[in-house]
Design an enzyme around this catalytic site. Sequence first.
Site, PDB file in Angstrom:
ATOM      1  N   SER A 290       0.879  -1.184   0.000  1.00  0.00           N
ATOM      2  CA  SER A 290       0.000   0.000   0.000  1.00  0.00           C
ATOM      3  C   SER A 290       0.913   1.230   0.000  1.00  0.00           C
ATOM      4  O   SER A 290       0.950   2.008   0.964  1.00  0.00           O
ATOM      5  CB  SER A 290      -0.895   0.013   1.236  1.00  0.00           C
ATOM      6  OG  SER A 290      -1.466  -1.258   1.476  1.00  0.00           O
ATOM      7  N   LYS A 292       3.068   4.530  -0.177  1.00  0.00           N
ATOM      8  CA  LYS A 292       2.746   5.942   0.075  1.00  0.00           C
ATOM      9  C   LYS A 292       3.063   6.761  -1.172  1.00  0.00           C
ATOM     10  O   LYS A 292       3.934   6.379  -1.953  1.00  0.00           O
ATOM     11  CB  LYS A 292       3.631   6.474   1.218  1.00  0.00           C
ATOM     12  CG  LYS A 292       3.232   6.021   2.608  1.00  0.00           C
ATOM     13  CD  LYS A 292       4.143   6.659   3.651  1.00  0.00           C
ATOM     14  CE  LYS A 292       3.762   6.231   5.050  1.00  0.00           C
ATOM     15  NZ  LYS A 292       2.444   6.724   5.484  1.00  0.00           N
ATOM     16  N   ARG A 366       0.983  -0.425  14.183  1.00  0.00           N
ATOM     17  CA  ARG A 366       0.168  -1.151  15.166  1.00  0.00           C
ATOM     18  C   ARG A 366       0.493  -2.647  15.151  1.00  0.00           C
ATOM     19  O   ARG A 366       0.320  -3.326  16.166  1.00  0.00           O
ATOM     20  CB  ARG A 366      -1.320  -0.882  14.903  1.00  0.00           C
ATOM     21  CG  ARG A 366      -1.811  -1.321  13.563  1.00  0.00           C
ATOM     22  CD  ARG A 366      -3.115  -0.646  13.164  1.00  0.00           C
ATOM     23  NE  ARG A 366      -2.921   0.708  12.673  1.00  0.00           N
ATOM     24  CZ  ARG A 366      -3.911   1.524  12.295  1.00  0.00           C
ATOM     25  NH1 ARG A 366      -5.158   1.123  12.356  1.00  0.00           N
ATOM     26  NH2 ARG A 366      -3.633   2.738  11.858  1.00  0.00           N
TER      27      ARG A 366
END
Length: 517
Positions: A290, A292, A366
Amino acid sequence: MTMLLLRRAVQAAVRTNHCRSFSASQTLNRRKGLVLGVFEKEGEEGSLHLTEAAAGFDQALSGKLSELLKISGPALKKGKSRIFYGIHEDFPCVAVVGLGKSKAGVCGAENWDTNKENIRQAVSAGCRLLQDLEVNHVEVDGCGDTQSAAEGAVLGLFHYDELKSKKKTKVTTQLHGSADLAGWERGAVYAEGQNLARLLMEAPANHITPTAFANTIEEKLAPHAERVTVNKRSQAWIEEQQMGAFLSVSKGSEEPPVFLELHYNGAPHSKQAPLLLVGKGITFDSGGISLKPSPSMDAMRADMGGAATVCASIVTAAALKLPVNIIGLAPLCENMPSGKATKPGDVVTAKNGKTIQVDNTDAEGRLILADALCYGHTFSPRAIVNVATLTGAMDVALGSAATGVFTNSDWLWEQLHKASVVTGDRVWRMPLFQHYTRQVTDSQLADLNNIGKYSRSGGACTAAAFLREFVTAPHWAHLDIAGVMSNKDEIPYLRKGMSGRPTRTLVEFASGLAHHS
Ligand code: BES
Ligand code: ZN
Ligand code: ZN
């Protein structure tokens, strides 16, 4: 012989004045400067009163300084400075700085001690003016709060030019006069701690790899070996620990991950439950698959800001010999796209057995923290504080005004808030509602999803809710530092660049635990 005498004199100066060490050859062409403060007179617009040190200096010059201040322009406003040349034999350049009102104190609206902030700001401005004049040793007025004065000086002078051929003048600093020297030294150590975090965050990702990060911290802790142990856990150890979430991030990169584990044993009763600090250590966050967008992707070299501030706080606690036990954990790796990288929709298993659907590989912080938090519980800590450049949404919410704190403990919130009022590096409490938990526990394939189901809404809060799924301890706080990661010109005593925030608040917090347990 002359060299020998000179060296002895320098050594004596270092001993008696506690100035930072400098070599004898430097002393030969040392240009000395002085920073002095002036307060605004209470209730008398436009008139000033000198600090104790400035008044002493003025007296020695038979009132010349106050005379010059009057004739050189309007009364010095807060944070403004003026330089006087050739008024004192020992100090060719004297910078006088405006400190604002002397009894400003703690401001309930701003959540900081205005006096301390004014001193940091003014001293830093004065020191920088002298640095621009290539003055290489500065004596600084304690301004009635020597710790804040030292912080202003040491933070204000920091500039990252390790990799440039032309460097700014290196300036050593020293307290002027006989004010509270212990406070000055504490301030210098606090600020040097923050500067260590700034150095690590600013350094390019090809220099500060996970391995280089761990080695640097090991070196910084070497002088404190008596009270510190450093474990640089390898990929094999991470696999043994079944940290599947951490490994799912690191596997897209050629750089091996490191799980850095620091133990600082400062408590007189070594059995005292430790404070656990956990820092996100992504040494470069490309977003993974994904990916940036490229503009400002370079800033993601500082995505190890959590690890940097946590480890720098432990180095600082060790330097201060704080009577407290602290364990520091930093999962360190890169987040990169490759043929081996995790793909959106993949499901991975964390150390505690929970399964996670990774719908966005850019929400990687996370994942690595989840495993570190599970592992951290095995030490039965008295409190857990994790620090992470976790979400762009945190920057949208608070900008660089304050670190967002998500916590399940009113007691822990109060300790962190109290510390931040002292340091001026502020915190602000954020919600941990079930409302957000529901958005990450609703996953098509697994127990959890690594992104909230309503896209970016409340992004900082859904990230915190995700982390909470890996916490069973009653005193846990998650600090999202994405908004305070870098400084343009908002904090006047930090130059433009990576901020090292909130290192001083973490140190002050640990110091509070140490002294009032
Ligand atoms: N490291 C970033 C967060 C970040 C952004 C830190 C800007 C500092 C400045 C983090 O890993 C990230 O990319 N988060 C995503 C989460 C999203 C995909 C749910 C974000 O904030 O966009
Ligand atoms: Zn990311
Ligand atoms: Zn990240």
